[in-house]
Design an enzyme around this catalytic site. Structure first.
Site, PDB file in Angstrom:
ATOM      1  N   TYR A 273      -3.094  -6.532  17.186  1.00 34.89           N
ATOM      2  CA  TYR A 273      -3.148  -5.698  15.981  1.00 34.89           C
ATOM      3  C   TYR A 273      -4.402  -4.828  15.984  1.00 34.89           C
ATOM      4  O   TYR A 273      -4.339  -3.622  15.739  1.00 34.89           O
ATOM      5  CB  TYR A 273      -3.114  -6.607  14.755  1.00 34.89           C
ATOM      6  CG  TYR A 273      -3.217  -5.904  13.431  1.00 34.89           C
ATOM      7  CD1 TYR A 273      -2.133  -5.199  12.902  1.00 34.89           C
ATOM      8  CD2 TYR A 273      -4.387  -5.965  12.670  1.00 34.89           C
ATOM      9  CE1 TYR A 273      -2.219  -4.567  11.675  1.00 34.89           C
ATOM     10  CE2 TYR A 273      -4.479  -5.341  11.441  1.00 34.89           C
ATOM     11  CZ  TYR A 273      -3.390  -4.642  10.943  1.00 34.89           C
ATOM     12  OH  TYR A 273      -3.479  -4.015   9.714  1.00 34.89           O
TER      13      TYR A 273
ATOM     14  N   ARG B  47      13.145   0.935   6.187  1.00 39.69           N
ATOM     15  CA  ARG B  47      14.379   0.379   6.756  1.00 39.69           C
ATOM     16  C   ARG B  47      15.206  -0.406   5.745  1.00 39.69           C
ATOM     17  O   ARG B  47      16.343  -0.766   6.043  1.00 39.69           O
ATOM     18  CB  ARG B  47      14.040  -0.535   7.943  1.00 39.69           C
ATOM     19  CG  ARG B  47      13.358   0.182   9.103  1.00 39.69           C
ATOM     20  CD  ARG B  47      13.067  -0.769  10.246  1.00 39.69           C
ATOM     21  NE  ARG B  47      12.105  -1.797   9.835  1.00 39.69           N
ATOM     22  CZ  ARG B  47      11.764  -2.834  10.592  1.00 39.69           C
ATOM     23  NH1 ARG B  47      12.313  -2.978  11.787  1.00 39.69           N
ATOM     24  NH2 ARG B  47      10.878  -3.718  10.159  1.00 39.69           N
TER      25      ARG B  47
ATOM     26  N   THR C 186      -1.556  -7.508  -0.823  1.00 34.91           N
ATOM     27  CA  THR C 186      -0.208  -7.086  -0.466  1.00 34.91           C
ATOM     28  C   THR C 186       0.619  -8.291  -0.013  1.00 34.91           C
ATOM     29  O   THR C 186       0.094  -9.378   0.184  1.00 34.91           O
ATOM     30  CB  THR C 186      -0.238  -6.066   0.688  1.00 34.91           C
ATOM     31  OG1 THR C 186      -0.810  -6.713   1.846  1.00 34.91           O
ATOM     32  CG2 THR C 186      -1.055  -4.839   0.335  1.00 34.91           C
TER      33      THR C 186
ATOM     34  N   ILE D  20       0.827  -1.201   0.000  1.00 36.11           N
ATOM     35  CA  ILE D  20       0.000   0.000   0.000  1.00 36.11           C
ATOM     36  C   ILE D  20       0.862   1.251   0.000  1.00 36.11           C
ATOM     37  O   ILE D  20       0.570   2.223  -0.715  1.00 36.11           O
ATOM     38  CB  ILE D  20      -0.951  -0.011   1.220  1.00 36.11           C
ATOM     39  CG1 ILE D  20      -2.022  -1.093   1.041  1.00 36.11           C
ATOM     40  CG2 ILE D  20      -1.610   1.352   1.418  1.00 36.11           C
ATOM     41  CD1 ILE D  20      -2.906  -1.303   2.262  1.00 36.11           C
TER      42      ILE D  20
END
Length: 251
Positions: free
Chosen positions: A149, A39, A184, A19
């Site tokens: 989450y 990262r 994804t 995304i």
């Protein structure tokens, strides 16, 4: 590139894949100058090489000092912030320990907080800013086996709704976009786990994930990106404190 966001400078956290990468590409197409933050140097470089962003920055969003330093090194002040970086852990609640909750909060909530705190003072000083947090339908409803989450994503939505009231008169808006299951790498990994643990076929595992979407499919990253790009535009100036689901009618 000329477009509705021409002259604006954007920062997209977690912008190297999924995304986040789709958002970077959409903002670039709309004329913004985009820096992707993450990262993984090689992954970030690939976004720039593809012309989907104009630069990149390295930082861990859970580290407030690193985010502050990365923003300070940017050539231009940030007009548009998309706080997209996130991660998920899936376990039964009985096996979800405090470290799991801390990890989910560190990335999914504090990653947003840290990025916003790094750019908001400059936005309010200039009298303009657009902040979009990529939350999830998990911030609007519950799902089994992802309590940590869901808790973190609910917190993101609460942050957006509260902060929007504080900054309503500054020219800065803050909203959340809440995708359902999206096509994804993260969802692909979830499918792999379902197949491994249950012995189902991949098609059966996909059907399990998509059954909550009335359209019966995965959301596409570009669809989320389009919503974010709209929220970053001039015409969305009165849209703030909202959590907009991109989920085929699930919510």
């Amino acid at each position: 590139m000329a477009g509705p966001l021409s002259g604006r400078h954007a920062l997209v956290t977690g912008g190297s894949r999924g995304i986040g990468r789709a958002i970077a590409a959409s903002l670039t197409q709309a004329g913004a100058q985009v820096v992707v933050l993450g990262r993984d140097t090689a992954a970030l470089e690939s976004v720039v090489a593809a012309g989907e962003a104009q630069g990149f920055a390295l930082a861990d969003v859970s580290d407030p000092a690193a985010i502050q330093a990365a923003v300070a090194r940017l050539e231009h002040p940030v007009d548009l912030l998309v706080a997209n970086a996130g991660s998920a852990v899936s376990k039964p609640f009985a096996r979800t320990d405090s470290a799991d909750f801390s990890a989910m909060l560190a990335v999914n909530l504090m990653g947003v907080v840290n990025a916003v705190q790094a750019v908001l003072p400059g936005m309010t000083e200039r009298g303009f800013g657009r902040i979009v947090a990529v939350a999830s339908t998990a911030g609007l409803k519950g799902y089994p086996y992802v309590t940590a989450y869901c808790s973190a994503k609910h917190a993101v939505v609460g942050l957006v709704r509260s902060l929007a009231l504080e900054i309503a008169r500054t020219g800065v808006t803050i909203n959340a976009v809440c995708p359902g299951y999206t096509d994804t790498d993260m969802v692909a990994s979830s499918l792999d786990r379902i197949v491994e643990k249950t012995g189902r076929t991949r098609d059966a595992a996909l059907a399990e994930l998509t059954k909550s979407n009335p359209q019966g499919r995965l959301v596409q990253p570009a669809e989320v990106a389009d919503a974010v790009t709209w929220m970053c535009g001039a015409g969305a100036g009165s849209i703030t404190g909202q959590a907009i689901a991109v989920a085929g009618g699930e919510v």
